[in-house]
Design an enzyme around this catalytic site. Structure first.
Site, short mmCIF file in Angstrom:
data_model
loop_
_atom_site.label_atom_id
_atom_site.label_comp_id
_atom_site.label_asym_id
_atom_site.label_seq_id
_atom_site.Cartn_x
_atom_site.Cartn_y
_atom_site.Cartn_z
N HIS A 135 7.90 4.17 3.82
CA HIS A 135 7.54 5.55 4.14
C HIS A 135 7.17 6.35 2.89
CE1 HIS A 135 7.40 9.50 5.83
NE2 HIS A 135 8.32 9.90 4.98
N ASP A 141 2.44 -3.82 9.50
CA ASP A 141 3.39 -4.63 10.26
C ASP A 141 2.91 -6.06 10.42
OD1 ASP A 141 5.69 -3.07 10.83
OD2 ASP A 141 4.44 -1.81 12.10
N CYS A 174 -6.02 0.30 10.65
CA CYS A 174 -5.40 1.58 10.27
C CYS A 174 -4.19 1.38 9.38
CB CYS A 174 -5.03 2.40 11.51
SG CYS A 174 -3.81 1.58 12.56
#
Ligand code: PEP
Ligand code: MG
Length: 595
Positions: free
Chosen positions: A200, A466, A513
């Site tokens: 993050h 991911d 993305c």
């Protein structure tokens, strides 16, 4: 990474995750429960201190009951019952009496006494055999933090309001809930002890255009708040007390950066068209409605990923349909007719909702996350779907489901979407009847069944952050194995190609993305592998467009065809670098400083 010393400067090294250089004072942030102040009381102050404790307990109880009521309304009784365990902690007289004894006997403040007693209880609970009791540690921790917040009058997350000047923020880690309310104008750059390029802190830094390093081990021991430092987000160094010589060297680099930024400003208004005439839409990733201004300023052609979980975190109840509608509508209307792809809630993993994900999971990234969580919380999910649908009446909105592992999840989500449409029709509220739905391709199983998913989707968006973590079994948050997190790994290239092949057979467009889309070095490879559009943090959009305008799609395809035959990720990366450096030398010239 090890600390080293040169020219009298103290140099800490880490993984550079967001480019740029900044200098200023440091601010070292430690999580709330690590810093509980202790002070001594006079005898006559003790009764008032006990009263203060009781008041905090009453306030915490009121807050928890409020949360429980809201959760019951939105998600049903079962989820709301989770809070009974929290309330029981507050009503535990044995615990409260022990805190009172501490205050009286030790003559210490209420927060310190509560913290000490709660720590003792948590340690005892954590060591028992009984699994049920062990799980109560999380409840206890949550309640303790809430009580301490009331006593200390502090909000969740990082508070920089007392600082006059912007700082280089140094922390062990920065989670979404730490940073959501943080005043970002007070931050010059970020440094964390843990993390990787897709954690993050890294994503946040790139979206704010701030230089950042992660994986700087022992930063909290090495750095003292208020110390002057220079952060180099190109080469991965934090230089404490930089010498005049170092400041001079970096002055040159900063000047080269300014020249580059001037050049990049020119492409904001220009389309991303390759030298052989192929137009590539470059969109932006956003996290809140306010980011829409950055989207317009960077020259993106819409939003390729609206991460909606930031609307949900650090609050006592989920956002209402109205509140969400307003956020999505604002972005859709401002950018209309450009597309806005709203991703449904991707909580779990590293993004927690304080009242919803209260259980600690062994493997949160493999756990109750994203579409899995939403499908088990249909009431809450429907609130979001209705809000997105309503916003689709005001702009070019599309909806995208995260963490799709197979077709069943897609079908179940579509059934709920259809039910929401019916509800809106019954209410007489407008929406786009032809709203497009897409699947994120970020789990290897989704790639393997991409042909089936393609029959039920209007578009794909590859979430490389991911996809890489799941395909290579490399935790995207763990700095110790960050070197194994290789976007150019041959397996990743094959997965991307399999996705674009399946999409092409079905006539679907494919975007990327994940963070790969914002790295100019990797852009030709993605385009060569058959990706149609890219979405990146707004500050990165100009460099992606700049690079695209200097390559041919035909050479990108040659690069990809060659790369698919290779065995070594490092070799592929080398050739990608060579191509990008040759096509757009200015983008890379100004990055290096040797110390
Ligand atoms: C991804 O996984 O690539 C992605 C874009 O989603 P997130 O980083 O929010 O998981
Ligand atoms: Mg993802």
């Amino acid at each position: 990474m090890a600390a080293a010393s040169s020219q009298g400067n103290r140099i800490l090294r880490g993984i550079p995750v967001s480019p740029g250089v900044c200098r200023g004072k440091t601010f070292v942030w430690r999580p709330a429960d690590a810093e509980v102040p202790r002070w001594e009381l006079r005898e006559e102050e003790i009764p008032a201190e006990i009263e203060r404790l009781e008041r905090a307990l009453v306030d915490t109880r009121r807050q928890l009951l409020d949360v429980q009521r809201q959760v019951r309304e939105v998600m049903g009784a079962e989820q709301a019952d989770i809070f009974d365990a929290h309330l029981l902690v507050l009503e535990d007289r044995v615990l409260v009496d022990e805190v009172v004894r501490w205050i009286t006997r030790e003559r210490v403040n209420a927060e310190y006494a509560f913290h000490r007693v709660a720590q003792k209880y948590m340690a005892a609970l954590a060591s028992v055999e009984d699994e049920y009791l062990r799980e109560r540690v999380a409840d206890m921790r949550d309640v303790t933090n809430r009580v301490l917040n009331h006593l200390l009058g502090r909000a969740h997350g990082i508070d920089l309001s007392h600082l006059r000047d912007a700082v280089i923020l140094v922390a062990h880690d920065l989670t979404p809930s730490d940073t959501i309310q943080m005043d970002k104008r007070k931050v010059l750059g970020l440094v964390t002890e843990v993390g990787s390029p897709t954690s993050h802190a890294a994503i946040l830094a790139r979206s704010l255009g701030l230089p950042a390093l992660v994986g700087v081990s022992h930063a909290l021991q090495e750095v003292i708040s208020g110390q002057y430092a220079l952060l180099d987000g190109f080469n991965g160094t934090l230089i404490l007390n930089p010498s005049d010589q170092v400041l001079f060297e970096y002055g040159q680099l900063v000047r080269r950066q300014i020249t580059l930024e001037e050049k990049l400003r020119e492409v904001v208004a220009q389309p991303a068209v390759t030298l052989d005439g192929h137009r590539i839409p470059v969109l932006a990733n956003i996290e809140q409605a306010d980011d829409v201004e950055a989207v317009q300023a960077c020259g993106a052609e819409g939003v390729g990923l609206f991460r909606t979980e930031y609307l949900y975190i650090n609050r006592d109840h989920p956002p209402s349909e109205e509140e969400q509608y307003e956020a999505y509508r604002r972005v859709a209307a401002a950018l209309c007719p450009q597309p806005v792809i709203v991703r449904t809630l991707d909580l779990g993993g590293d993004k927690f909702l304080s009242h919803l994900v209260s259980q600690q999971e062994m493997n949160p990234f493999l756990g109750w996350r994203a579409i899995r969580l939403c499908l088990q919380q249909p009431e809450m999910f429907s609130v979001q779907l209705r809000a997105i649908l309503r916003a689709s009446a005001e702009g070019n909105v599309k909806v995208m489901y995260p963490m799709i592992s197979g077709v069943d999840e897609l079908c179940q989500a579509d059934v709920l979407l259809e039910a929401c449409k019916q509800q809106l029709r019954a209410r007489g509220q407008p929406f786009n009847e032809h709203l497009e739905t897409g699947a994120m391709i970020e789990i290897p199983s989704a790639v393997l069944v991409a042909d089936v998913l393609a029959r039920r989707s209007k578009f794909f968006s590859i979430g490389t952050n991911d996809l890489i973590q799941y395909a290579l079994a490399v935790d995207r948050m763990n700095e110790r194995i960050a070197h194994l997190y290789e976007p150019t790994h041959p397996a990743i290239l094959r997965l991307i190609r399999m996705t674009t092949d399946a999409a092409e057979r079905a006539g679907l467009r494919v975007g990327v993305c994940g963070e790969m889309a914002g790295e100019p070095v990797l852009v030709p490879l993605l385009l060569g592998l058959g990706v149609h559009e890219l979405s990146a943090a707004p500050p990165l959009v100009p460099q992606v467009k700049y690079l695209i305008r200097r390559i041919k799609l035909s050479e990108a395809r040659e690069l990809a065809a060659w790369a698919l035959q290779q065995e070594s990720a490092a070799e592929i990366l080398r050739r990608c670098r060579a191509l990008a450096h040759e096509a757009a030398p200015l983008l890379f010239q100004s990055r290096r400083v040797d110390l």
